[in-house]
Design a protein around this motif. Structure first.
Motif, PDB file in Angstrom:
ATOM      1  N   SER A 106       0.804  -1.232   0.000  1.00  0.00           N
ATOM      2  CA  SER A 106       0.000   0.000   0.000  1.00  0.00           C
ATOM      3  C   SER A 106       0.835   1.279   0.000  1.00  0.00           C
ATOM      4  O   SER A 106       0.556   2.170   0.799  1.00  0.00           O
ATOM      5  CB  SER A 106      -0.960  -0.015   1.194  1.00  0.00           C
TER       6      SER A 106
ATOM      7  N   THR B 296     -12.348  11.655  -7.676  1.00  0.00           N
ATOM      8  CA  THR B 296     -11.043  12.242  -7.970  1.00  0.00           C
ATOM      9  C   THR B 296     -10.320  12.590  -6.665  1.00  0.00           C
ATOM     10  O   THR B 296     -10.924  12.613  -5.586  1.00  0.00           O
ATOM     11  CB  THR B 296     -11.183  13.533  -8.786  1.00  0.00           C
ATOM     12  N   ALA B 297      -9.035  12.872  -6.804  1.00  0.00           N
ATOM     13  CA  ALA B 297      -8.267  13.328  -5.652  1.00  0.00           C
ATOM     14  C   ALA B 297      -8.752  14.714  -5.236  1.00  0.00           C
ATOM     15  O   ALA B 297      -8.750  15.066  -4.055  1.00  0.00           O
ATOM     16  CB  ALA B 297      -6.776  13.371  -5.994  1.00  0.00           C
TER      17      ALA B 297
ATOM     18  N   TYR C 139     -13.608   7.859  -1.028  1.00  0.00           N
ATOM     19  CA  TYR C 139     -12.399   7.270  -1.607  1.00  0.00           C
ATOM     20  C   TYR C 139     -12.732   6.288  -2.723  1.00  0.00           C
ATOM     21  O   TYR C 139     -13.828   5.738  -2.773  1.00  0.00           O
ATOM     22  CB  TYR C 139     -11.561   6.584  -0.520  1.00  0.00           C
ATOM     23  N   THR C 140     -11.770   6.117  -3.630  1.00  0.00           N
ATOM     24  CA  THR C 140     -11.822   5.025  -4.599  1.00  0.00           C
ATOM     25  C   THR C 140     -10.507   4.266  -4.439  1.00  0.00           C
ATOM     26  O   THR C 140      -9.653   4.673  -3.650  1.00  0.00           O
ATOM     27  CB  THR C 140     -11.900   5.551  -6.044  1.00  0.00           C
ATOM     28  N   SER C 141     -10.328   3.190  -5.200  1.00  0.00           N
ATOM     29  CA  SER C 141      -9.096   2.422  -5.030  1.00  0.00           C
ATOM     30  C   SER C 141      -7.872   3.277  -5.346  1.00  0.00           C
ATOM     31  O   SER C 141      -6.783   3.043  -4.836  1.00  0.00           O
ATOM     32  CB  SER C 141      -9.129   1.199  -5.943  1.00  0.00           C
ATOM     33  N   LYS C 142      -8.069   4.323  -6.163  1.00  0.00           N
ATOM     34  CA  LYS C 142      -6.928   5.171  -6.523  1.00  0.00           C
ATOM     35  C   LYS C 142      -6.652   6.239  -5.484  1.00  0.00           C
ATOM     36  O   LYS C 142      -5.552   6.772  -5.388  1.00  0.00           O
ATOM     37  CB  LYS C 142      -7.206   5.848  -7.865  1.00  0.00           C
ATOM     38  N   THR C 143      -7.701   6.626  -4.745  1.00  0.00           N
ATOM     39  CA  THR C 143      -7.522   7.739  -3.815  1.00  0.00           C
ATOM     40  C   THR C 143      -7.595   7.275  -2.362  1.00  0.00           C
ATOM     41  O   THR C 143      -7.895   8.055  -1.471  1.00  0.00           O
ATOM     42  CB  THR C 143      -8.586   8.827  -4.050  1.00  0.00           C
TER      43      THR C 143
ATOM     44  N   ASN D  85      -0.726   8.995  -0.992  1.00  0.00           N
ATOM     45  CA  ASN D  85      -1.967   9.776  -1.079  1.00  0.00           C
ATOM     46  C   ASN D  85      -2.196  10.601   0.179  1.00  0.00           C
ATOM     47  O   ASN D  85      -2.505  11.780   0.104  1.00  0.00           O
ATOM     48  CB  ASN D  85      -3.171   8.837  -1.263  1.00  0.00           C
TER      49      ASN D  85
ATOM     50  N   ALA E  15       0.671   3.466  -2.225  1.00  0.00           N
ATOM     51  CA  ALA E  15      -0.214   4.500  -2.742  1.00  0.00           C
ATOM     52  C   ALA E  15      -0.975   5.186  -1.610  1.00  0.00           C
ATOM     53  O   ALA E  15      -1.119   6.411  -1.585  1.00  0.00           O
ATOM     54  CB  ALA E  15      -1.191   3.913  -3.754  1.00  0.00           C
TER      55      ALA E  15
END
Lengths: 559, 360
Positions: A353, A426-427, A506-510, A359, A355
């Motif tokens: 993790s 989005t971020a 949150y999403t998996s990217k954020t 983040n 990211a």
């Protein structure tokens, strides 16, 4: 010639001044990112969950259906008990450290601040690791045939809140006790009060404003907290946990019921705040600081007792943090602890993790940069401009304190999901929500330092020919810098530990560290959760250290 | 041409009228003082000239140019603040150079002008110091130099000496006056200290309740107050009720011979004023032009240069006399009976009320 000059500066031709433009921008910013989402939440709650008709049917459901009324009752109960628990710990502790000579008072204050700044959900799951059904202490005591009372449910939640939020009461009350003119207490004694009577009749009423302000913060935070009841609840539902579960189950449609519950939460927070304001309005004490309170020395036995109490309290409050750090160095095999020590958990979070870690720091930093810029400008408007807008901005900046993170996040989703302004996932949306939720911390810090800067210094710059904008950048900002830095550090601490709103957005990217910790705790992955929590704790600790170094008021900067 | 021309300025805060009907004409190069108690509007007027307050109506002209609607940073009037307002984050030199940099003056000229003004305010050795290393008096010199160095059309000073201790206040006020005179700088000065106003000014403008009560030379204001407020605010003064009846005037039941009261109608409420320095105590001789009263001593206090005797008239009115120290008067005890005498032509008569008009 006179008339020519007069024409050139007549009202019609004048451009709007720098501060007028800034004020308009500030109002727009708060209108879009603070008011609009809240209004949206408010509006949605009046459309029936099933039929979509306008009315108060949702509220009728919340106040009549058992599912909701139990949650409402639980929330109030937890809020009141958590607040009382925090008072019972905080007030005596404040009295001890302000009236008696305590060795290592700085250590106690530092621990109190660390407890305050640590991510709130850490407490919940650390207590599970100690006293949960398979907890270390539980297993140890059961070996001797002693049954430990359960940590789950309302008692556990109240315990965690009391230990988590008492520093607000402690720091505020201690500060108030330290600034009471000693002559008041001397006068009471001189007029025939015993020590206990004096405390009840003079000292306590004098610090009541501080105690009640701390208490109201504890209450509002207790009812808004999501992580603790979610982890420790075991079937005990509160408004914030059902708002979250309703939201996640309504994912496809409009989160009507979640929103209605949210409005009830806001109403409770506001009601509590208004009640406290009303009580305080009649109590204004003019205080002249002529003689400071003195700290008494104690007999040996009393000293041992008082020291024991103070250190025990902060030790127990710090126990979750110690547990988390300790756990992070245990060897694990999947979710199972093998018994040895090692850096396995850290290796896993670096591998699985990175990211989330990146983040967390990036979002918090971006939010803090925004907060620093906006709070500098906003506090100037609030402190220096004497108009209706300035007054309402001051009031408006109280709102983020009162709106639970979950509510704000639902409002953001409802508001910013329409193209071309669709920023959900989005971020940016996470940075913006953290920015708006933590803006008051920055503004409070810059406002308090700006009040200490004499307006005549800015007037002198204007008088010497500097335009308002130039005056702000060349005189006000440099003088405001300490407050800006402290405000930024404090908002960083709260920004990086944000859970309740990011959990919805949150999403998996954020994904961020607090969200990941929450998920891992729910999945029973205590090892990696502990390692991530330690990363959070250490960065929080470093910021606290920096504030201590920079701020003259040290621990009282945090409340 | 007058350097500063203020016409019909009016300023209110909600229902409170802070300034009304202000008309002032300040000759070029003169030292003009706004004097009055706190809340009289003097600071509001000064800050309106500087552009920190916006007037409701009226005009402000400086050297023939109307400035009442200009933003404050374009007015080109220098200001010295009560709390110094020296920028704490930059050095003495940079403080003084601040206004010149705003005016985009060339670097070399800045250096010249700053060093020249530093010499004038006697701060040359302190150029590179930070403000917190300076005393209050030195900081105020920085404030003065900073305002003077831009060659303002008019210098505004807002109680610049009130935060300093008494001795320094007197020294610095002499210095400010001599710098002002040598530079021929038109100055508007605000103070509540009447002694300061009398000592420094070409013109003293006494304000009360947002209205100008009198504007004249210091001597004129002291000797010829235009109304009761000016008479009581500038210098010490005694006031008592003058009873007018067909048989003549009387004070505290004693008939007095006041020619200036002859024209006044009987039954009117009139206040008589006499400055304490005109009153003699137990004089050896009196003339028909002398007013004599009897009073009971309350307190005798010796202040070095002079003696102050506080006494009470039979009517209960208090009266204070200032005389040269003498053993006889120092020996007086409370409740001793004394005769107070003063020349009749020094008595001034006013109508009743705080700002009662001059009647003699």
């Amino acid at each position: 010639m006179t008339s020519l000059a007069a024409n050139a500066f007549s009202g019609k031709l004048r451009l709007p001044g720098f501060w007028t433009v800034v004020t308009i921008l500030a109002v727009l910013l708060l209108a879009v990112f603070l008011i609009l989402p809240i209004l949206n939440v408010f509006a949605i709650s009046f459309f029936d969950a099933k039929s979509g008709e306008l009315g108060i049917s949702n509220y009728i459901q919340v106040f009549t259906r058992r599912y909701y009324t139990t949650a409402l009752w639980n929330t109030l109960l937890i809020g009141v008990l958590g607040m009382l628990g925090a008072c019972l710990i905080g007030v005596p502790l404040a009295f001890c450290t302000s009236r008696y000579r305590i060795r290592g008072r700085a250590v106690i204050a530092t621990f109190a601040v660390l407890v305050l700044c640590a991510p709130p959900f850490i407490g919940a799951y650390a207590w599970i690791m100690l006293f949960g059904s398979n907890g270390a202490v539980t297993n140890f005591l059961e070996a001797f045939g002693i049954n430990v009372p359960t940590i789950y449910g309302i008692p556990g939640i109240v315990l965690v809140f009391s230990l988590k939020f008492f520093p607000y009461i402690y720091l505020m009350t201690e500060n108030a006790l330290n600034t009471i003119n000693k002559s008041f207490e001397d006068a009471a004694e001189n007029l025939g009060c015993t020590t206990f009577e004096r405390f009840m009749k003079v000292t306590l009423p004098l610090v009541f404003p501080a105690v009640s302000t701390g208490a109201i913060i504890c209450f509002v935070l207790s009812i808004a907290d999501f992580g603790t009841p979610a982890i420790l609840g075991h079937g005990v539902r509160t408004l914030s946990t059902i708002a979250y579960s309703q939201y996640t189950s309504e994912m496809a449609g409009t989160p009507t019921m979640a929103v209605t519950i949210s409005m009830v939460m806001i109403a409770i927070s506001m009601g509590a705040l208004l009640l406290q304001r009303r009580i305080l309005a009649k109590r204004r004490y003019a205080g002249a600081m002529t003689s400071r309170p003195v700290k008494k020395s104690m007999s040996r036995a009393k000293s041992a007792l008082v020291h024991g109490f103070c250190y025990l309290v902060v030790f127990i409050a710090m126990l979750p943090s110690f547990t988390v750090v300790y756990t992070s160095f245990l060897e694990t095999n999947g979710p199972v602890f093998t018994g040895g020590f090692g850096l396995d958990s850290y290796a896993r979070i670096m591998r699985d993790s990175p990211a989330a870690i990146a983040n967390s720091f990036m979002f918090a930093l971006a939010a803090v940069v925004l907060i620093a810029i906006v709070s500098g400008l906003l506090s100037f408007i609030v402190v220096r401009r004497d108009n209706f807008v300035a007054g309402s901005l001051d009031l408006l900046l109280m709102v983020p304190y009162l709106i639970p993170g979950i509510v704000m996040a639902i409002g953001y989703v409802a508001t910013f999901r329409h193209p071309p302004f669709d920023i959900t996932g989005t971020a940016l949306i996470i940075v913006l929500i953290v920015f708006i939720r933590r803006l008051p911390y920055g503004v409070r810090s810059t406002t308090s330092i700006l009040r200490q800067i004499k307006p005549s210094i800015e007037e002198a710059a204007v008088n010497l020919g500097a335009s308002p904008a130039k005056t702000f950048t060349s005189v006000t900002v440099p003088l405001m810098m300490p407050g800006l830095i402290i405000g930024s550090l404090m908002s960083f601490i709260t920004a990086i530990n944000e859970l309740s709103s990011t959990l919805i957005l949150y999403t998996s990217k954020t994904i961020t560290m607090p969200v990941l910790i929450y998920i891992q705790v729910i999945d029973g992955e205590f090892g990696t959760a502990a390692a991530l929590s330690t990363v959070l704790l250490v960065s929080t600790g470093l910021c606290v250290f920096a504030v201590f170094r920079l701020s003259e008021s040290k621990e009282s900067a945090f409340v | 041409m007058a350097a500063v021309e203020i016409s019909n300025i009016r300023k209110s805060y909600g229902d409170v009228l802070a300034l009304s009907g202000i008309n002032i004409s300040i000759p070029s190069g003169s030292f003009f003082t706004l004097l009055g108690p706190s809340g009289c509007g003097k600071t509001t007027l000064l800050r309106t000239i500087a552009g920190f307050h916006q007037q409701d109506s009226g005009g402000i002209g400086v050297e023939g140019q109307a400035i009442e609607h200009m933003p404050a940073h374009k007015r080109d009037v220098g200001m010295v603040f009560q709390d110094y307002a020296v920028f704490p984050h930059i050095s003495v030199y940079d403080n003084i150079a601040f206004g010149l940099k705003q005016r985009k003056v060339a670097k070399r000229e800045i250096a010249e002008r700053v060093s020249k003004i530093l010499k004038v305010v006697q701060l040359t050795p302190y150029a590179s110091r930070m403000p917190h290393e300076l005393s209050g008096g030195q900081q105020q010199r920085v404030g003065l130099a900073r305002a003077l160095v831009i060659n303002p059309k008019v210098l505004l000073m807002d109680e610049p000496l009130s935060n300093l201790d008494a001795k320094l206040r007197v020294d610095l006020r002499r210095e400010i006056r001599s710098i002002q005179q040598s530079m021929n700088m038109t100055t508007v000065y605000v103070t509540h200290d009447q002694e300061e106003a009398l000592a420094m000014s070409d013109i003293v403008c006494v304000m009360y309740g947002g209205i100008i009560q009198q504007a004249a030379t210091p001597l004129e204001v002291y000797n010829n107050p235009s109304n009761r407020f000016v008479a009581s605010f500038v210098g010490a003064n005694n006031f008592f009720e003058l009873t007018l009846s067909p048989s003549g005037a009387s004070i505290a039941g004693l008939s007095v011979n006041l020619p200036q009261a002859a024209k006044l109608a009987s039954g009117e409420t009139v206040v008589a004023a006499i400055r304490p320095e005109y009153i003699s105590i137990n004089p050896d001789t009196t003339t028909p032009e002398t007013v004599t009263l009897t009073a009971k001593v309350r307190q005798v206090s010796f202040t070095g240069r002079e003696l102050t005797v506080a006494a009470v008239l039979p009517s209960g009115e208090e009266i204070e006399a200032i005389t040269a120290p003498s053993a006889d008067i120092l020996a007086l005890h409370p409740d001793d009976q004394v005769t107070l005498a003063f020349p009749a032509d020094k008595v001034q008569l006013y109508a009743d009320g705080v700002t009662g008009a001059r009647l003699s």
